[in-house]
Write an enzyme that holds these catalytic residues in place. Structure first.
Site, mmCIF file in Angstrom:
data_model
loop_
_atom_site.group_PDB
_atom_site.id
_atom_site.type_symbol
_atom_site.label_atom_id
_atom_site.label_comp_id
_atom_site.label_asym_id
_atom_site.label_seq_id
_atom_site.Cartn_x
_atom_site.Cartn_y
_atom_site.Cartn_z
ATOM 1 N N GLY A 85 21.104 -92.478 -3.451
ATOM 2 C CA GLY A 85 20.175 -91.931 -2.462
ATOM 3 C C GLY A 85 18.706 -92.201 -2.716
ATOM 4 C CD GLU A 92 18.221 -87.040 -6.792
ATOM 5 O OE1 GLU A 92 18.259 -87.820 -5.830
ATOM 6 O OE2 GLU A 92 19.226 -86.485 -7.245
ATOM 7 C CG ASP A 93 18.500 -88.512 -2.440
ATOM 8 O OD1 ASP A 93 18.510 -87.776 -3.449
ATOM 9 O OD2 ASP A 93 19.534 -88.936 -1.915
ATOM 10 C CG ASP A 98 21.989 -79.198 -2.056
ATOM 11 O OD1 ASP A 98 21.430 -78.494 -1.208
ATOM 12 O OD2 ASP A 98 23.227 -79.268 -2.160
ATOM 13 N NE ARG A 144 24.550 -94.522 0.203
ATOM 14 C CZ ARG A 144 24.588 -93.386 -0.487
ATOM 15 N NH1 ARG A 144 23.506 -92.662 -0.637
ATOM 16 N NH2 ARG A 144 25.710 -92.966 -1.042
ATOM 17 C CG PHE A 165 25.124 -82.945 5.578
ATOM 18 C CD1 PHE A 165 25.402 -82.885 4.220
ATOM 19 C CD2 PHE A 165 25.290 -84.149 6.241
ATOM 20 C CE1 PHE A 165 25.850 -84.007 3.539
ATOM 21 C CE2 PHE A 165 25.748 -85.273 5.566
ATOM 22 C CZ PHE A 165 26.025 -85.204 4.213
ATOM 23 C CB VAL A 166 19.299 -84.304 6.188
ATOM 24 C CG1 VAL A 166 18.714 -83.126 6.936
ATOM 25 C CG2 VAL A 166 19.091 -84.155 4.678
HETATM 26 P P1 5GP Z 1 22.234 -81.301 -6.445
HETATM 27 O O1 5GP Z 1 20.771 -80.940 -6.414
HETATM 28 O O2 5GP Z 1 23.063 -80.323 -5.660
HETATM 29 O O3 5GP Z 1 22.781 -81.517 -7.808
HETATM 30 O O4 5GP Z 1 22.479 -82.699 -5.768
HETATM 31 C C1 5GP Z 1 21.594 -83.310 -4.923
HETATM 32 C C2 5GP Z 1 22.304 -84.509 -4.348
HETATM 33 O O5 5GP Z 1 23.329 -84.062 -3.439
HETATM 34 C C3 5GP Z 1 21.333 -85.343 -3.514
HETATM 35 O O6 5GP Z 1 20.724 -86.336 -4.300
HETATM 36 C C4 5GP Z 1 22.263 -85.901 -2.468
HETATM 37 O O7 5GP Z 1 22.865 -87.079 -2.947
HETATM 38 C C5 5GP Z 1 23.331 -84.839 -2.273
HETATM 39 N N1 5GP Z 1 22.970 -83.992 -1.122
HETATM 40 C C6 5GP Z 1 22.527 -82.725 -1.136
HETATM 41 N N2 5GP Z 1 22.252 -82.282 0.123
HETATM 42 C C7 5GP Z 1 22.527 -83.325 0.938
HETATM 43 C C8 5GP Z 1 22.428 -83.519 2.381
HETATM 44 O O8 5GP Z 1 22.011 -82.666 3.171
HETATM 45 N N3 5GP Z 1 22.804 -84.735 2.838
HETATM 46 C C9 5GP Z 1 23.259 -85.727 2.028
HETATM 47 N N4 5GP Z 1 23.572 -86.879 2.604
HETATM 48 N N5 5GP Z 1 23.360 -85.591 0.687
HETATM 49 C C10 5GP Z 1 23.001 -84.399 0.158
#
Ligand code: 5GP
Length: 173
Positions: free
Chosen positions: A41, A96-97, A100, A162, A149-150
């Protein structure tokens, strides 16, 4: 999948990226900085951020996935592709993108810290603080978004979308 609606436009992403790049360029002036993009991402944001920086940097990538399914996240992260550099004594910025639950970056920060780098900080273009399961405050925080969810700007749905230049939300219709 329903219709895609733009949540964050490419112009907003660009403006925020410029702002973050200016801060990073100032904060790391005269230092050796290694940008580590978190795949997949983070690839698009890393490419845009790197081009806005006014300091010299090295680039590397890491790819990881969480064990188990998304709803019961254990916080244990599997490294699919590790970085190539020896990061001893380096200043590392994880790019990071989206943050979450915070579990991925929490794990990566600990991992990098244990590898003996001089510092490890986090830069994200999108943030969903309402979803946090662990304390994770990005040092460079982009745009805060609600719990939805985006896709787009690096983010996928089943490996699709992507390449969209805007961050979009999926609407049922
Ligand atoms: P976390 O912070 O939960 O460990 O993970 C973050 C990762 O979960 C992000 O880098 C992304 O890859 C995925 N993620 C979390 N929310 C979303 C969302 O709304 N859409 C998408 N496509 N991926 C998400």
């Amino acid at each position: 999948m329903g219709t895609l609606k733009v949540m964050i436009s490419r112009d907003e992403l660009k403006a925020k990226t410029k702002e973050l790049a200016a801060r990073i360029s100032e904060d790391y002036s005269g230092m050796e900085l290694l940008l580590v993009g978190v795949l997949k991402g983070g690839f698009m944001f890393l490419a845009d951020l790197a081009r806005e920086l006014t300091i010299d940097v090295n680039l590397d990538f890491i790819s990881c996935s969480s064990y188990g399914n998304a709803t019961v996240s254990s916080g244990v992260v599997r490294i699919l592709k590790d970085i190539d550099y020896d990061i001893t004594g380096k200043h590392v910025l994880l790019v990071e993108d989206l943050v979450d639950t915070g579990l991925t970056l929490n794990y990566l920060k600990e991992l990098f810290g244990a590898k003996g780098c001089a510092s490890v900080k986090v830069c994200t273009i999108l943030d969903k603080p309402s979803r946090r399961k662990v304390v994770m405050m990005p040092d460079y925080e982009g745009i805060v978004i609600p719990d939805a969810f985006v896709v787009g700007y690096g983010l996928d749905y089943a490996e699709k979308y992507r390449n969209l230049p805007d961050v979009c939300i999926v609407c049922d219709d």
